[in-house]
Design an enzyme around this catalytic site. Structure first.
Site, mmCIF file in Angstrom:
data_model
loop_
_atom_site.group_PDB
_atom_site.id
_atom_site.type_symbol
_atom_site.label_atom_id
_atom_site.label_comp_id
_atom_site.label_asym_id
_atom_site.label_seq_id
_atom_site.Cartn_x
_atom_site.Cartn_y
_atom_site.Cartn_z
ATOM 1 N N HIS A 226 11.908 53.839 30.772
ATOM 2 C CA HIS A 226 13.104 53.455 30.571
ATOM 3 C C HIS A 226 13.753 52.643 31.932
ATOM 4 C CE1 HIS A 226 14.028 57.648 32.200
ATOM 5 N NE2 HIS A 226 15.124 56.951 32.819
ATOM 6 N N HIS B 78 17.399 52.719 38.361
ATOM 7 C CA HIS B 78 15.903 53.035 38.665
ATOM 8 C C HIS B 78 15.192 52.319 37.580
ATOM 9 C CE1 HIS B 78 17.561 56.465 36.539
ATOM 10 N NE2 HIS B 78 16.525 56.543 35.921
ATOM 11 N N GLU C 109 18.913 53.371 29.898
ATOM 12 C CA GLU C 109 20.005 54.596 30.378
ATOM 13 C C GLU C 109 21.050 53.867 30.974
ATOM 14 O OE1 GLU C 109 18.135 57.074 33.496
ATOM 15 O OE2 GLU C 109 19.665 58.712 33.350
HETATM 16 CO CO CO Z 1 16.401 57.956 34.275
#
Ligand code: CO
Length: 134
Positions: free
Chosen positions: A79, A7, A130
């Site tokens: 992020h 994502h 991440e």
């Molecule tokens: Co995230």
């Protein structure tokens, strides 16, 4: 080592307004908001054919995204999340290569119920990264 883009996370001031924008103006498949008290954010997931968008709104007075929104009052990309097969092996390789892992270096359970780690943006082209164990 990294696999799929899981994502892209976008920090927003108003998750209801952002959800309506994605649902109505962009015509996307938008989830209901979920309060993630352990993470200090409310999240909405937008499912696209090839990845997801994660909307983040601050939750509580010491939300980890508050300072980001203070610097980016219109919101912004917070992020990107890449999938890895083995998060501990990924961490050990990154540490050996001199990258900084945020926190105590131990994976935490993220918003999807899977182990995640965050890498220092200064080590990755100015982008908070991440890693999520797929
Ligand atoms: Co995230």
């Amino acid at each position: 080592m990294i696999g799929r883009l899981n994502h892209v996370a976008i920090a927003v001031q108003d998750i209801e307004a952002a959800s309506a924008l994605y649902r109505t103006t962009l015509g996307a498949d938008v989830s209901e908001p979920v309060a993630q008290t352990a993470h200090g954010v409310t999240t909405v997931f937008i499912t696209l054919p090839n990845t997801k968008i994660e909307l983040l709104e601050p939750l509580g007075s010491d939300s980890p995204i508050r300072s980001f929104l203070d610097k980016n009052p219109s919101g912004g990309i917070h992020h990107v999340c890449y999938e890895v097969d083995d998060i501990n092996a990924a961490r050990d390789k990154l540490l050996a290569d001199g990258a900084r892992v945020l926190g105590n270096g131990e994976p935490k359970i993220g918003a999807h119920g899977k182990p995640v780690l965050f890498l220092h943006p200064k080590d990755f082209c100015g982008t908070l990264v991440e890693l999520e164990q797929a």
